[in-house]
Design a protein around this motif. Sequence first.
Motif, PDB file in Angstrom:
ATOM      1  N   THR A  19       0.834  -1.209   0.000  1.00 33.94           N
ATOM      2  CA  THR A  19       0.000   0.000   0.000  1.00 33.94           C
ATOM      3  C   THR A  19       0.867   1.256   0.000  1.00 33.94           C
ATOM      4  N   THR A  20       1.923   1.263   0.789  1.00 33.41           N
ATOM      5  CA  THR A  20       2.814   2.443   0.817  1.00 33.41           C
ATOM      6  C   THR A  20       3.357   2.705  -0.589  1.00 33.41           C
ATOM      7  N   VAL A  21       3.885   1.645  -1.200  1.00 38.08           N
ATOM      8  CA  VAL A  21       4.539   1.788  -2.507  1.00 38.08           C
ATOM      9  C   VAL A  21       3.534   2.246  -3.570  1.00 38.08           C
ATOM     10  N   ASN A  22       2.405   1.585  -3.624  1.00 40.34           N
ATOM     11  CA  ASN A  22       1.510   1.826  -4.761  1.00 40.34           C
ATOM     12  C   ASN A  22       0.594   3.026  -4.574  1.00 40.34           C
ATOM     13  N   LEU A  23       0.215   3.307  -3.339  1.00 39.67           N
ATOM     14  CA  LEU A  23      -0.574   4.519  -3.112  1.00 39.67           C
ATOM     15  C   LEU A  23       0.314   5.748  -3.340  1.00 39.67           C
ATOM     16  N   SER A  24       1.535   5.705  -2.827  1.00 45.76           N
ATOM     17  CA  SER A  24       2.419   6.865  -2.988  1.00 45.76           C
ATOM     18  C   SER A  24       2.767   7.072  -4.462  1.00 45.76           C
ATOM     19  N   ALA A  25       2.990   5.965  -5.187  1.00 45.90           N
ATOM     20  CA  ALA A  25       3.301   6.100  -6.617  1.00 45.90           C
ATOM     21  C   ALA A  25       2.109   6.687  -7.373  1.00 45.90           C
ATOM     22  N   LEU A  27      -0.208   8.641  -6.215  1.00 46.05           N
ATOM     23  CA  LEU A  27      -0.349  10.062  -5.872  1.00 46.05           C
ATOM     24  C   LEU A  27       0.725  10.896  -6.564  1.00 46.05           C
ATOM     25  N   ALA A  28       1.928  10.354  -6.655  1.00 43.28           N
ATOM     26  CA  ALA A  28       3.001  11.087  -7.341  1.00 43.28           C
ATOM     27  C   ALA A  28       2.665  11.218  -8.827  1.00 43.28           C
ATOM     28  N   LEU A  29       2.125  10.162  -9.406  1.00 43.70           N
ATOM     29  CA  LEU A  29       1.766  10.216 -10.838  1.00 43.70           C
ATOM     30  C   LEU A  29       0.601  11.173 -11.074  1.00 43.70           C
ATOM     31  N   LEU A 121       3.262  15.193   0.557  1.00 46.44           N
ATOM     32  CA  LEU A 121       2.961  14.022   1.381  1.00 46.44           C
ATOM     33  C   LEU A 121       4.225  13.258   1.722  1.00 46.44           C
ATOM     34  N   VAL A 122       4.279  12.782   2.963  1.00 45.80           N
ATOM     35  CA  VAL A 122       5.391  11.924   3.374  1.00 45.80           C
ATOM     36  C   VAL A 122       4.779  10.623   3.893  1.00 45.80           C
ATOM     37  N   PHE A 123       4.962   9.532   3.159  1.00 46.93           N
ATOM     38  CA  PHE A 123       4.455   8.232   3.619  1.00 46.93           C
ATOM     39  C   PHE A 123       5.566   7.490   4.342  1.00 46.93           C
ATOM     40  N   ILE A 124       5.198   6.774   5.397  1.00 48.95           N
ATOM     41  CA  ILE A 124       6.191   5.985   6.140  1.00 48.95           C
ATOM     42  C   ILE A 124       5.744   4.520   6.168  1.00 48.95           C
ATOM     43  N   ASP A 125       6.574   3.640   5.630  1.00 44.61           N
ATOM     44  CA  ASP A 125       6.286   2.206   5.691  1.00 44.61           C
ATOM     45  C   ASP A 125       6.810   1.683   7.025  1.00 44.61           C
ATOM     46  N   CYS A 126       5.892   1.277   7.913  1.00 44.91           N
ATOM     47  CA  CYS A 126       6.278   0.884   9.272  1.00 44.91           C
ATOM     48  C   CYS A 126       6.599  -0.604   9.364  1.00 44.91           C
ATOM     49  N   PRO A 127       7.440  -0.968  10.346  1.00 41.90           N
ATOM     50  CA  PRO A 127       7.724  -2.389  10.574  1.00 41.90           C
ATOM     51  C   PRO A 127       6.536  -3.054  11.260  1.00 41.90           C
ATOM     52  N   PRO A 128       6.504  -4.393  11.277  1.00 41.34           N
ATOM     53  CA  PRO A 128       5.375  -5.087  11.907  1.00 41.34           C
ATOM     54  C   PRO A 128       5.529  -5.177  13.429  1.00 41.34           C
ATOM     55  N   SER A 129       5.573  -4.034  14.099  1.00 39.92           N
ATOM     56  CA  SER A 129       5.620  -4.035  15.567  1.00 39.92           C
ATOM     57  C   SER A 129       5.199  -2.650  16.033  1.00 39.92           C
ATOM     58  N   LEU A 130       4.927  -2.545  17.333  1.00 40.93           N
ATOM     59  CA  LEU A 130       4.608  -1.226  17.885  1.00 40.93           C
ATOM     60  C   LEU A 130       5.778  -0.733  18.735  1.00 40.93           C
ATOM     61  N   GLY A 131       6.987  -1.071  18.315  1.00 39.92           N
ATOM     62  CA  GLY A 131       8.201  -0.682  19.049  1.00 39.92           C
ATOM     63  C   GLY A 131       8.585   0.768  18.802  1.00 39.92           C
ATOM     64  N   LEU A 132       9.817   1.088  19.157  1.00 36.47           N
ATOM     65  CA  LEU A 132      10.279   2.481  19.114  1.00 36.47           C
ATOM     66  C   LEU A 132      10.301   3.083  17.715  1.00 36.47           C
ATOM     67  N   VAL A 133      10.579   2.246  16.719  1.00 41.21           N
ATOM     68  CA  VAL A 133      10.632   2.776  15.344  1.00 41.21           C
ATOM     69  C   VAL A 133       9.230   3.209  14.912  1.00 41.21           C
ATOM     70  N   THR A 134       8.240   2.354  15.176  1.00 46.13           N
ATOM     71  CA  THR A 134       6.853   2.729  14.852  1.00 46.13           C
ATOM     72  C   THR A 134       6.431   3.935  15.688  1.00 46.13           C
ATOM     73  N   LEU A 135       6.846   3.962  16.951  1.00 43.20           N
ATOM     74  CA  LEU A 135       6.508   5.094  17.819  1.00 43.20           C
ATOM     75  C   LEU A 135       7.053   6.408  17.239  1.00 43.20           C
ATOM     76  N   ASN A 136       8.251   6.357  16.668  1.00 42.78           N
ATOM     77  CA  ASN A 136       8.814   7.532  15.996  1.00 42.78           C
ATOM     78  C   ASN A 136       7.939   7.970  14.831  1.00 42.78           C
ATOM     79  N   ALA A 137       7.416   6.986  14.088  1.00 42.81           N
ATOM     80  CA  ALA A 137       6.535   7.312  12.961  1.00 42.81           C
ATOM     81  C   ALA A 137       5.257   7.976  13.471  1.00 42.81           C
ATOM     82  N   LEU A 138       4.684   7.428  14.549  1.00 39.80           N
ATOM     83  CA  LEU A 138       3.433   7.991  15.086  1.00 39.80           C
ATOM     84  C   LEU A 138       3.653   9.390  15.665  1.00 39.80           C
ATOM     85  N   THR A 139       4.815   9.599  16.229  1.00 41.70           N
ATOM     86  CA  THR A 139       5.121  10.899  16.829  1.00 41.70           C
ATOM     87  C   THR A 139       5.292  11.981  15.765  1.00 41.70           C
TER      88      THR A 139
END
Length: 269
Positions: A19-25, A27-29, A121-139
């Motif tokens: 979804t990240t790849v194809n929705l962002s593409a 929108l860019a197109l 627009l800035v899309f972020i492809d998140c990892p499959p966890s709710l750890g610190l990396v995802t928390l950075n994305a949510l913040t």
Amino acid sequence: MAKVIPVVNQKGGVGKTTTTVNLSASLALQGFKVLVIDLDPQGNCSSSFGVDKETLGAHAYHLLLGHAQLSEVIYQSEIDNLHIVPTNMNLAGAEVELVTEMGRESRLSHALHGHVDAYDLVFIDCPPSLGLVTLNALTSADSLLVPLQCEYFSLEGVSQLLRTLELVQSRINPKVKLDGVVLTMFDRRNKLSFQVQEEVQNYFGELLFETSIPRNVRLSESPSHGKPIALYDKRSSGALAYEALAKEFIKRLGLKKSKKTKKSKKASK
Ligand SMILES: Nc1ncnc2c1ncn2[C@@H]1O[C@H](COP(=O)(O)OP(=O)(O)O)[C@@H](O)[C@H]1O
Ligand SMILES: [Mg+2]
């Protein structure tokens, strides 16, 4: 002002990267200036845009840890309006290394603040966890997009995700909200898809996008060619679905293309 939109679900294999790849593409197109940040150490999003993960210079890991500025980790994709911050397995270390850092959940937010104004627009492809990396994305986020796969237990884990969102809203980032849920791998021949759709509709109401993404083999093939579906097979059902989702997304978020005529920066890598 760029809207920052993580694509998030702590389950793996639900269609976040696709979804990240194809929705962002899409929108860019359609003329939007888009930056995609790959925050999953697997780097599937990076490869889906044809970035060679093995030969990367600075990437998302260096950005998160403060070892590089945003401008040093941006790569040009095959689509003019679309840039990517790629990653590779090294990002896996960030989860542990960030723990002892000051302001560990706001690293990405600080790295983006004031540096993404050239994008819509800035899309972020998140990892499959709710750890610190995802928390950075949510913040750093304005708006969340949650893909749900059409299968049993698709809603499993959703309440935990929503609790995490509420925590982020109340403690760190009051502006972030859930702007949409999209069903992926919808199979019209399978009654289960319709049952899941009804269940998700009852749970999320208007937040569920009308457009569902069908199960389509072309969508699973295109990453191995390093291309989003719109460049790989633009007439496939998957390409048409992501184009429709992009249109619905623009409408729902009231997106307007920026009038800036500034030329896209080209990465020298
Ligand atoms: N609509 C779809 N039709 C067919 N295959 C899909 C579709 N969406 C995703 N896939 C495939 O399912 C797998 C998991 O999708 P992915 O986007 O990587 O999920 P996640 O990022 O949530 O782990 C990948 O192999 C991908 O190619
Ligand atoms: Mg993924």
